[in-house]
Design an enzyme around this catalytic site. Structure first.
Site, short mmCIF file in Angstrom:
data_model
loop_
_atom_site.label_atom_id
_atom_site.label_comp_id
_atom_site.label_asym_id
_atom_site.label_seq_id
_atom_site.Cartn_x
_atom_site.Cartn_y
_atom_site.Cartn_z
N ARG A 193 -0.25 -9.10 13.13
CA ARG A 193 -0.85 -8.05 12.29
C ARG A 193 -1.71 -8.67 11.18
O ARG A 193 -2.79 -8.17 10.87
CB ARG A 193 0.25 -7.17 11.67
CG ARG A 193 0.84 -6.17 12.66
CD ARG A 193 2.23 -5.71 12.24
NE ARG A 193 2.26 -5.01 10.97
CZ ARG A 193 3.38 -4.83 10.25
NH1 ARG A 193 4.55 -5.28 10.69
NH2 ARG A 193 3.33 -4.17 9.12
N ARG B 182 12.00 -6.47 5.47
CA ARG B 182 12.04 -5.04 5.80
C ARG B 182 12.46 -4.83 7.25
O ARG B 182 13.16 -3.87 7.57
CB ARG B 182 10.68 -4.38 5.56
CG ARG B 182 10.75 -2.88 5.78
CD ARG B 182 9.47 -2.17 5.44
NE ARG B 182 8.39 -2.59 6.30
CZ ARG B 182 7.13 -2.18 6.16
NH1 ARG B 182 6.80 -1.37 5.18
NH2 ARG B 182 6.20 -2.60 6.99
N LYS C 214 0.83 -1.21 0.00
CA LYS C 214 0.00 0.00 0.00
C LYS C 214 0.87 1.26 0.00
O LYS C 214 0.63 2.19 -0.77
CB LYS C 214 -0.93 0.02 1.24
CG LYS C 214 -1.87 -1.19 1.32
CD LYS C 214 -2.81 -1.10 2.50
CE LYS C 214 -2.15 -1.13 3.86
NZ LYS C 214 -1.49 -2.41 4.22
N ARG D 280 -10.17 0.42 8.47
CA ARG D 280 -9.79 -0.95 8.83
C ARG D 280 -10.88 -1.69 9.58
O ARG D 280 -10.69 -2.86 9.93
CB ARG D 280 -8.55 -0.90 9.72
CG ARG D 280 -7.23 -1.03 8.97
CD ARG D 280 -6.12 -0.78 9.97
NE ARG D 280 -4.97 -1.60 9.76
CZ ARG D 280 -3.84 -1.18 9.19
NH1 ARG D 280 -3.73 0.04 8.74
NH2 ARG D 280 -2.83 -1.98 9.08
N ARG E 2 11.13 -0.22 12.11
CA ARG E 2 9.72 -0.25 12.54
C ARG E 2 9.57 -1.37 13.55
O ARG E 2 9.79 -2.54 13.23
CB ARG E 2 8.82 -0.50 11.33
CG ARG E 2 8.00 0.72 10.95
CD ARG E 2 7.12 0.45 9.76
NE ARG E 2 5.91 -0.28 10.10
CZ ARG E 2 4.85 -0.35 9.31
NH1 ARG E 2 4.85 0.27 8.14
NH2 ARG E 2 3.79 -1.03 9.67
P1 AP5 Z 1 4.69 -1.55 1.87
O1 AP5 Z 1 4.52 -0.76 0.63
O2 AP5 Z 1 5.23 -0.89 3.06
O3 AP5 Z 1 3.33 -2.31 2.23
P2 AP5 Z 1 2.13 -1.83 3.14
O4 AP5 Z 1 0.93 -2.53 2.64
O5 AP5 Z 1 2.11 -0.34 3.21
O6 AP5 Z 1 2.60 -2.48 4.51
P3 AP5 Z 1 2.61 -1.90 5.99
O7 AP5 Z 1 3.63 -2.65 6.74
O8 AP5 Z 1 2.67 -0.43 6.01
O9 AP5 Z 1 1.20 -2.41 6.42
P4 AP5 Z 1 0.34 -2.22 7.65
O10 AP5 Z 1 -1.01 -2.16 7.08
O11 AP5 Z 1 0.62 -3.28 8.66
O12 AP5 Z 1 0.88 -0.89 8.33
P5 AP5 Z 1 0.22 0.47 8.72
O13 AP5 Z 1 1.30 1.45 8.80
O14 AP5 Z 1 -0.96 0.76 7.91
O15 AP5 Z 1 5.59 -2.81 1.47
C1 AP5 Z 1 6.04 -3.75 2.44
C2 AP5 Z 1 7.45 -4.22 2.06
O16 AP5 Z 1 7.37 -4.95 0.84
C3 AP5 Z 1 8.44 -3.08 1.81
O17 AP5 Z 1 9.71 -3.45 2.27
C4 AP5 Z 1 8.43 -2.93 0.29
O18 AP5 Z 1 9.63 -2.42 -0.21
C5 AP5 Z 1 8.18 -4.34 -0.16
N1 AP5 Z 1 7.44 -4.43 -1.43
C6 AP5 Z 1 6.44 -3.61 -1.86
N2 AP5 Z 1 5.99 -4.01 -3.07
C7 AP5 Z 1 6.71 -5.11 -3.41
C8 AP5 Z 1 6.72 -5.98 -4.54
N3 AP5 Z 1 5.88 -5.80 -5.56
N4 AP5 Z 1 7.58 -7.03 -4.55
C9 AP5 Z 1 8.45 -7.21 -3.50
N5 AP5 Z 1 8.50 -6.43 -2.40
C10 AP5 Z 1 7.64 -5.39 -2.36
O19 AP5 Z 1 -0.31 0.14 10.21
C11 AP5 Z 1 0.58 -0.10 11.27
C12 AP5 Z 1 -0.18 -0.23 12.56
O20 AP5 Z 1 -0.82 1.02 12.88
C13 AP5 Z 1 -1.34 -1.25 12.56
O21 AP5 Z 1 -0.88 -2.54 12.87
C14 AP5 Z 1 -2.24 -0.66 13.65
O22 AP5 Z 1 -1.76 -0.97 14.93
C15 AP5 Z 1 -2.10 0.83 13.44
N6 AP5 Z 1 -3.12 1.36 12.50
C16 AP5 Z 1 -2.88 1.96 11.29
N7 AP5 Z 1 -4.03 2.32 10.70
C17 AP5 Z 1 -5.03 1.95 11.55
C18 AP5 Z 1 -6.45 2.03 11.49
N8 AP5 Z 1 -7.07 2.58 10.42
N9 AP5 Z 1 -7.16 1.54 12.53
C19 AP5 Z 1 -6.56 1.01 13.62
N10 AP5 Z 1 -5.20 0.89 13.74
C20 AP5 Z 1 -4.45 1.35 12.70
MG MG Z 2 2.12 1.07 4.82
#
Ligand code: AP5
Ligand code: MG
Length: 192
Positions: free
Chosen positions: A146, A128, A14, A89, A134
Site C-alpha cells: 500500500r 492496528r 487521515k 489518489r 481490516r
Molecule cells: P488512521 O487514522 O486510520 O490513518 P489513515 O491515514 O486513515 O490510514 P488508512 O489505513 O485508512 O489508510 P489508507 O489510505 O491505506 O486506507 P483507505 O481506507 O483510504 O490511523 C492509522 C492507525 O494509526 C490507527 O490505528 C490509528 O489509531 C493510529 N494513529 C493515528 N494517529 C496516530 C498518532 N498521532 N500516533 C500514533 N498512532 C496514531 O484505502 C484502503 C484501500 O482502498 C486502498 O489501498 C485502495 O485499494 C482502496 N482505495 C481507497 N480510496 C481509493 C481511491 N481514491 N482510489 C483507488 N483506490 C482507493
Molecule cells: Mg483511513
C-alpha cells in the site's frame, strides 16, 4: 462552502483526524476507503471486485471511486463543505474532482498533507492489524505494498495541487491532539 482534502500515506492518520475535523467544522466526511469497505460488507458486486484489489494493496480503478464520489456529492446537496479522505489518489481523480466541484460552483480550498515517516506508518498499521479485522492490515507485505502504491501513484497528486498553491504540509507525528491543533490552525486561516 469549504472543501478540504486530507492527504497522506496509509496510516498517516487521515481517518483519525477526519473524525475530529468534521465534528469541529461541520463538514461531510467522504472517505473512499470507508465507502469501499461498506460495499464489501454488503457484499455488492462492486465490493467483491474491489476487495480482491484492496487485499493486494493496490488502487481500485479510477472510474469506480470517481463514480462513488460523484454520487456522494449529489446525495449531500445541503453540505456546508466536504472533507475528502483517501481521495483523490491519482491525477485523473484530481481532475475529475475539480470538474465535479466546478459544476457545483465550488472548489478545493486547501490540501493538508500529513507528513509521517515510513517506519512510523508500518508500525501503526501492523499494530492496528492485530485487532482491526481490516484484511489489508493483516500482514506487513500488504502494508508495504500500500505504501509503495502511494509512493508510485498517489504522492504526485500533491504536485497537481501545488500548481494552484493549495498544498500545506502538516506534521503527522506526535500526539493526536497536537496534530489536530496543527490542522485546525491551517483551516482557521482559510475558513470564513
Ligand atoms: P488512521 O487514522 O486510520 O490513518 P489513515 O491515514 O486513515 O490510514 P488508512 O489505513 O485508512 O489508510 P489508507 O489510505 O491505506 O486506507 P483507505 O481506507 O483510504 O490511523 C492509522 C492507525 O494509526 C490507527 O490505528 C490509528 O489509531 C493510529 N494513529 C493515528 N494517529 C496516530 C498518532 N498521532 N500516533 C500514533 N498512532 C496514531 O484505502 C484502503 C484501500 O482502498 C486502498 O489501498 C485502495 O485499494 C482502496 N482505495 C481507497 N480510496 C481509493 C481511491 N481514491 N482510489 C483507488 N483506490 C482507493
Ligand atoms: Mg483511513
Amino acid at each position: 462552502m469549504f472543501n478540504l482534502i486530507l492527504f497522506g500515506p496509509p496510516g498517516s492518520g487521515k481517518g483519525t483526524q477526519s473524525e475530529k475535523l468534521i465534528a469541529r467544522y461541520g463538514l461531510k466526511h467522504l472517505s473512499t476507503g470507508d465507502l469501499l469497505r461498506s460495499e464489501i460488507s454488503q457484499q455488492t458486486p462492486l465490493g467483491l471486485e474491489a476487495k480482491k484489489i484492496m487485499d493486494k494493496g493496490q488502487l481500485v480503478p479510477d472510474e469506480v471511486v470517481i463514480g462513488m464520489i460523484s454520487s456522494a456529492l449529489d446525495g449531500n446537496p445541503d453540505a456546508k463543505g466536504f472533507l475528502f479522505d483517501g481521495f483523490p489518489r491519482t491525477d485523473k481523480q484530481a481532475e475529475a474532482l475539480d470538474k465535479l466541484l466546478d459544476l457545483k460552483k465550488t472548489s478545493i480550498a486547501v490540501m493538508l498533507a500529513l507528513n509521517v515517516s515510513e517506519e512510523e506508518l508500518v508500525k501503526r498499521l501492523v499494530k492496528r492489524g492485530e485487532t482491526s479485522g481490516r484484511s489489508d492490515d493483516s500482514n506487513e507485505g500488504v502494508i508495504r505494498a500500500r505504501i509503495a502504491e502511494y509512493n508510485s501513484k498517489t504522492a504526485a497528486v500533491a504536485e497537481y495541487y501545488k500548481k494552484f498553491d493549495k498544498v500545506v504540509l502538516v506534521k503527522g507525528e506526535g500526539s493526536v491532539d497536537d496534530i489536530f491543533g496543527g490542522l485546525c490552525g491551517e483551516i482557521d486561516k482559510r475558513i470564513d
